[in-house]
Design a protein around this motif. Sequence first.
Motif, PDB file in Angstrom:
ATOM      1  N   LEU A 200       0.873  -1.175   0.000  1.00 17.13           N
ATOM      2  CA  LEU A 200       0.000   0.000   0.000  1.00 17.13           C
ATOM      3  C   LEU A 200       0.907   1.221   0.000  1.00 17.13           C
ATOM      4  CD1 LEU A 200      -2.709   1.474   0.203  1.00 17.13           C
ATOM      5  CD2 LEU A 200      -2.609   1.157   2.689  1.00 17.13           C
ATOM      6  N   TYR A 201       0.848   2.006  -1.062  1.00 14.11           N
ATOM      7  CA  TYR A 201       1.736   3.156  -1.229  1.00 14.11           C
ATOM      8  C   TYR A 201       0.909   4.428  -1.054  1.00 14.11           C
ATOM      9  CZ  TYR A 201       5.799   5.658  -3.144  1.00 14.11           C
ATOM     10  OH  TYR A 201       6.890   6.476  -3.306  1.00 14.11           O
ATOM     11  N   LEU A 202       1.180   5.174   0.018  1.00 12.39           N
ATOM     12  CA  LEU A 202       0.460   6.412   0.322  1.00 12.39           C
ATOM     13  C   LEU A 202       1.286   7.607  -0.152  1.00 12.39           C
ATOM     14  CD1 LEU A 202      -0.606   5.546   3.996  1.00 12.39           C
ATOM     15  CD2 LEU A 202      -1.857   5.073   1.872  1.00 12.39           C
ATOM     16  N   GLY A 203       0.655   8.492  -0.926  1.00 14.25           N
ATOM     17  CA  GLY A 203       1.382   9.632  -1.492  1.00 14.25           C
ATOM     18  C   GLY A 203       2.074   9.238  -2.784  1.00 14.25           C
ATOM     19  N   ALA A 204       1.318   8.626  -3.692  1.00  9.72           N
ATOM     20  CA  ALA A 204       1.897   8.059  -4.913  1.00  9.72           C
ATOM     21  C   ALA A 204       2.320   9.118  -5.918  1.00  9.72           C
ATOM     22  CB  ALA A 204       0.891   7.107  -5.561  1.00  9.72           C
ATOM     23  N   ALA A 205       1.758  10.337  -5.823  1.00  4.57           N
ATOM     24  CA  ALA A 205       2.066  11.422  -6.770  1.00  4.57           C
ATOM     25  C   ALA A 205       1.822  10.953  -8.202  1.00  4.57           C
ATOM     26  CB  ALA A 205       3.481  11.933  -6.552  1.00  4.57           C
ATOM     27  N   SER A 206       2.769  11.237  -9.101  1.00  6.54           N
ATOM     28  CA  SER A 206       2.586  10.885 -10.516  1.00  6.54           C
ATOM     29  C   SER A 206       2.990   9.456 -10.834  1.00  6.54           C
ATOM     30  CB  SER A 206       3.382  11.848 -11.400  1.00  6.54           C
ATOM     31  OG  SER A 206       2.926  13.174 -11.230  1.00  6.54           O
ATOM     32  N   GLY A 207       3.496   8.752  -9.846  1.00  3.78           N
ATOM     33  CA  GLY A 207       3.850   7.345 -10.054  1.00  3.78           C
ATOM     34  C   GLY A 207       5.311   7.092 -10.334  1.00  3.78           C
ATOM     35  N   THR A 208       6.177   8.074 -10.062  1.00  2.00           N
ATOM     36  CA  THR A 208       7.611   7.894 -10.311  1.00  2.00           C
ATOM     37  C   THR A 208       8.173   6.727  -9.508  1.00  2.00           C
ATOM     38  OG1 THR A 208       7.912  10.242 -10.800  1.00  2.00           O
ATOM     39  CG2 THR A 208       9.863   9.006 -10.164  1.00  2.00           C
ATOM     40  N   SER A 209       8.060   6.790  -8.177  1.00  2.00           N
ATOM     41  CA  SER A 209       8.557   5.707  -7.324  1.00  2.00           C
ATOM     42  C   SER A 209       7.668   4.478  -7.409  1.00  2.00           C
ATOM     43  CB  SER A 209       8.650   6.180  -5.870  1.00  2.00           C
ATOM     44  OG  SER A 209       9.672   7.134  -5.714  1.00  2.00           O
TER      45      SER A 209
END
Length: 325
Positions: free
Chosen positions: A168-177
């Motif tokens: 579960l990734y919180l704070g995904a932004a544009s998906g870089t990481s």
Amino acid sequence: MPCRKYQPKNTQHTKWDSETEEVEAVVAAAASVPAAEVSLSVEVLVVTVEAVEVLVVTAVVAEEAVEVLGGARGGARGGRGGARGGAKVIVEPHRHEGVFIARGKEDLLVTKNLVPGESVYGEKRISVDNTDGTKTEYRVWNPFRSKLAAGILGGLDHIHVAPGKKVLYLGAASGTSVSHVADIVGPTGLVYAVEFSHRSGRDLINMAKKRTNVIPIIEDARHPHKYRMLVGMVDVVFADVAQPDQARIITMNSHLFLKQGGHIVISIKANCIDSTAAAAVVFADEVKKLQENKVKPQEQLTLEPYERDHAIVVGEYRAIKKKKE
């Protein structure tokens, strides 16, 4: 000598020049040239201009052909394409499963591209020839654009993100990481990517169209009950939300979605929590909050030189007690 206006006969052109004699000589010479010779000179001039245009078009076509063929020896001129690997680049497994090191002129952190031939944010790609004649493509992971990559290069012992894991990734932004995490967990893993901004969410959704192991969720991570029907139980919760209540956000999501004995990885930005206190004090307070919410801290690492006043904390949620023998 003061300038004066000279106007030849039968012309509307006006010319200002301090050397009047030169002007008069030019006009006289022009008047003495026969009309046929003037016409011939104009035709020669036109032919010359057309020849120059042909040369320019030829040069443009040649330049485009070079770009199509991959540019000069160094490849297409600084484009986003792959950095040719072959025998010059050796890719070795990192101690974190699913992460690799590309050794060449400089060592680079890379992940195996889940969608070969595709870049997500203009990152370089490295294609390496295998012994069986096939090729494997890797994507360079920039630590200045990813807190998790910065933590790996900083020396984290465990990131708990590995092939087959659910994250579960919180704070995904544009998906870089997120795209690199998707590379790591592979087709058997799953990444639930939560992002509140609709603008960044559009880029995240476009990235997830090709990386089918990513489920984008455009919602506020402070209200996990809004997406509780979309997320299953996960092995790891990663948070990079840059909010004053970062610790509360990750623990709330952990209570709903993280399995017992699972792990949290949180990037803490001190300035977002308290810009007047020392960063070390802020980090200690956040760790204490995590402990109060059933998280047992295992590692803490500052992210210099990649990020200023940032720390990454790894912990175990509702740690399983070891049975005494």
